[in-house]
Motif scaffolding. Structure first.
Motif, PDB file in Angstrom:
ATOM      1  N   SER A 281       9.869  16.265 -12.361  1.00 14.36           N
ATOM      2  CA  SER A 281       8.657  15.609 -11.862  1.00 14.36           C
ATOM      3  C   SER A 281       8.255  16.200 -10.514  1.00 14.36           C
ATOM      4  CB  SER A 281       8.937  14.106 -11.713  1.00 14.36           C
ATOM      5  OG  SER A 281       8.049  13.531 -10.789  1.00 14.36           O
ATOM      6  N   GLN A 282       7.021  16.638 -10.430  1.00 14.20           N
ATOM      7  CA  GLN A 282       6.524  17.157  -9.140  1.00 14.20           C
ATOM      8  C   GLN A 282       6.580  16.068  -8.080  1.00 14.20           C
ATOM      9  OE1 GLN A 282       5.969  20.295  -8.425  1.00 14.20           O
ATOM     10  NE2 GLN A 282       6.574  20.650 -10.548  1.00 14.20           N
ATOM     11  N   THR A 283       6.343  14.825  -8.503  1.00 11.92           N
ATOM     12  CA  THR A 283       6.326  13.707  -7.552  1.00 11.92           C
ATOM     13  C   THR A 283       7.722  13.369  -7.059  1.00 11.92           C
ATOM     14  OG1 THR A 283       4.530  12.842  -8.898  1.00 11.92           O
ATOM     15  CG2 THR A 283       5.478  11.328  -7.267  1.00 11.92           C
ATOM     16  N   HIS A 284       8.698  13.392  -7.958  1.00 11.32           N
ATOM     17  CA  HIS A 284      10.013  12.834  -7.612  1.00 11.32           C
ATOM     18  C   HIS A 284      11.094  13.871  -7.338  1.00 11.32           C
ATOM     19  CE1 HIS A 284       8.573   8.816  -8.256  1.00 11.32           C
ATOM     20  NE2 HIS A 284       8.085   9.173  -9.434  1.00 11.32           N
ATOM     21  N   LYS A 286      11.585  15.666  -4.989  1.00 10.38           N
ATOM     22  CA  LYS A 286      12.038  15.651  -3.586  1.00 10.38           C
ATOM     23  C   LYS A 286      13.260  14.756  -3.389  1.00 10.38           C
ATOM     24  CE  LYS A 286       8.568  12.191  -2.156  1.00 10.38           C
ATOM     25  NZ  LYS A 286       7.636  12.167  -3.303  1.00 10.38           N
ATOM     26  N   GLU A 373       7.308  15.066 -18.024  1.00  7.71           N
ATOM     27  CA  GLU A 373       7.099  14.694 -16.620  1.00  7.71           C
ATOM     28  C   GLU A 373       6.378  13.339 -16.545  1.00  7.71           C
ATOM     29  OE1 GLU A 373       4.635  17.425 -14.450  1.00  7.71           O
ATOM     30  OE2 GLU A 373       5.139  16.499 -12.523  1.00  7.71           O
ATOM     31  N   ASP A 377       7.682   9.991 -14.639  1.00  7.02           N
ATOM     32  CA  ASP A 377       6.839   9.351 -13.608  1.00  7.02           C
ATOM     33  C   ASP A 377       6.519   7.908 -14.002  1.00  7.02           C
ATOM     34  OD1 ASP A 377       6.881  11.656 -12.155  1.00  7.02           O
ATOM     35  OD2 ASP A 377       4.841  12.289 -12.666  1.00  7.02           O
ATOM     36  N   ALA A 381       7.597   4.576 -12.037  1.00  2.00           N
ATOM     37  CA  ALA A 381       6.505   3.740 -11.507  1.00  2.00           C
ATOM     38  C   ALA A 381       6.634   2.297 -11.990  1.00  2.00           C
ATOM     39  CB  ALA A 381       5.155   4.328 -11.919  1.00  2.00           C
TER      40      ALA A 381
END
Ligand code: PLP
Length: 470
Positions: A281-284, A286, A373, A377, A381
């Motif tokens: 996931s681009q969001t997670h 990190k 992904e 997400d 969420a």
């Protein structure tokens, strides 16, 4: 009776099982006494007489599936097991039918090629160098490596075996010296302590890393833990961190831990069995900042990658570490041979090994990376939305704000109340949560694996819990 007929009967039964589970017209869990089931399934008769085909098979499947725990039911909130995509389940069927025990290339070239490819795909997500295809060695660049194995527990054992071989290269011949130890947070999955036992390190030689109130490793306290170990005359085989923890789904600060390990030349192992999927996931992603600095990572596809059990990856930054982990000779398998592929057998505990890559590949090939992904997400969420909802309720406490798709909460009352409520929920069959102990208290635990589970379901769950507690 024929394969096609029985397969059609089976697929039809599974289709109906999925429909009635998703529509919630049947309980998510229904635990009948084993003695009753053994009789009702007719096990002794079928084993003695055979002939379970056609209509009889359909009847058998009816009974079997009525007693199955239904992960496809939106009330399924219990354990970290994927709601498998049907394409992955077909992968398990194909693998079972062809039975290509692909740990040696000659026993399953297609299965081994898929495993090699999927390992490289996973390595790429970590930020590690993919391994060149056999026969295409691109210069001297260090490449990663890995193997798919039968579960995260075995994967942790495999990674720690590699770590031990790096620290004690002669261990395979000479056995363990008596000064080996591990560093791990108390909230590490029990398979870490179990690996310490199996490896002869001993679970008493697992030195605890200090954690904060969320169970997260405190980087500033790493040196103290390492010092304790050294003061006892021990050497650390590895330092283990969670990404994320099993109980409450919290990620350790990998970047800082990795720097500490590099400074001290410690093998850094990340147990990402559940949470490494955030890398998709681009969001997670990190949450796993610094993952590429680790030495090894475990990543279960049968948790958050919609893949049927089991399919766990052991990944290493430097393939040589895994290649040297199991130094053994079996002359009928390991001998110089001309071959166009790759033998995974040198990287794994197993000899006969299922073609686990196919179930992962077919799942991904059906969904594609973008939809995978979106699934991750969405699950993260909805977990956060459920947490925010629980925060508005005066009679419910959460020990931590979730980072992944694991949400723990506790009804006002004692530990026994949480267990009683869970037992009653399971008996009612609308919801199936798990339960965990965290920081000395018992919590109910909802793991959002099912893509159908929504905030509305959580509201219904809380209403039911309140009714039961009253
Ligand atoms: C962090 C972690 N590691 C390891 C495991 C063990 O994985 P498996 O059940 O595939 O053996 C689990 C299982 O829940 C886990 O959460």
């Amino acid at each position: 009776m024929s394969f096609i007929d029985d397969a059609q009967i089976t697929i039809q039964a599974l289709h109906e099982y999925e429909r009635e589970s998703m529509s919630q017209e049947v309980p998510v869990i229904h635990q009948r006494p084993m003695a009753e089931l053994v009789t009702e399934l007719g096990l002794a008769t079928w084993v003695r007489d055979g002939g379970l085909h056609g209509r009889k098979l359909a009847q058998f499947l009816d009974t079997y599936l009525s007693a199955a725990t239904r992960l496809h039911h939106p009330g399924y909130l219990a354990h970290q097991v994927a709601i498998p995509h049907y394409a992955g389940a077909l992968g398990s069927l194909i693998d079972g039918f062809t039975n290509n025990a692909m740990a040696i290339y000659e026993m399953g070239p297609a299965a081994a090629s898929i495993e090699y490819f999927m390992i490289n795909w996973l390595l790429g997500k970590v930020g590690w160098q993919a391994a060149p295809l056999p026969g295409y060695n691109h210069g001297t660049e260090l490449s990663g490596g890995g193997v798919l194995t039968h579960g995260g527990s075995l994967a942790n054992l495999t990674a720690l075996t590699a770590a031990r071989s790096r620290l004690v290269p002669q261990v395979w011949q000479d056995g363990n010296p008596d000064d080996l130890a591990l560093l791990a947070p108390q909230g590490a999955h029990y398979s870490i302590a179990r690996a310490a036992g199996i490896l002869g390190i001993g679970s008493r030689a697992v030195y605890e890393l200090e954690v904060d109130g969320e169970g997260k490793v405190i980087p500033e306290r790493l040196a103290a833990a390492h010092q304790r170990l050294q003061d006892d005359g021990k050497r650390a085989v590895a330092l283990v961190a969670n990404a994320c923890s099993t109980a409450v789904g919290i990620y350790d600060p990998l970047d800082e831990i990795a720097d500490f390990c590099r400074e001290r030349d410690l093998w850094f192992h990340i147990d990402g069995a559940h949470g490494a999927s955030a890398l998709l996931s681009q969001t997670h992603r990190k949450l796993l900042r610094g993952v590429e600095k680790a030495d090894s990572l475990v990543w279960d596809a049968h948790k958050m990658v919609r893949t049927p059990t089991v399919c766990a990856a052991v990944l290493v930054r430097d393939h040589r570490a895994l290649d040297a982990a199991f130094e053994q000779e079996a002359s009928y398998i390991f001998h110089a041979k001309e071959q166009p592929g790759f033998d995974f057998i040198q990287r794994t505990v197993e000899c006969t090994k299922a073609g686990l890559g196919l179930r992962l590949f077919l799942t991904l090939a059906a969904l594609g990376e973008k939809r995978m992904e979106a699934y991750i997400d969405r699950q993260f969420a909805v977990t956060l939305a459920a947490y925010e909802y629980l925060q508005t309720l005066p009679d419910i406490d959460c020990p931590v704000k979730p980072q992944a798709n694991i949400l723990c909460f506790r009804l006002q009352g004692d530990d026994a109340l949480q267990i009683r409520v869970r037992d009653q929920l399971i008996a009612a069959g609308h919801f199936y949560p798990s339960s965990t102990s965290f920081a000395g208290r018992r919590y109910l635990r909802a793991v959002f694996m099912n893509p159908q589970t929504s905030l509305e379901h959580i509201k219904q769950l809380i209403a039911e819990i309140r009714g039961l507690a009253a």
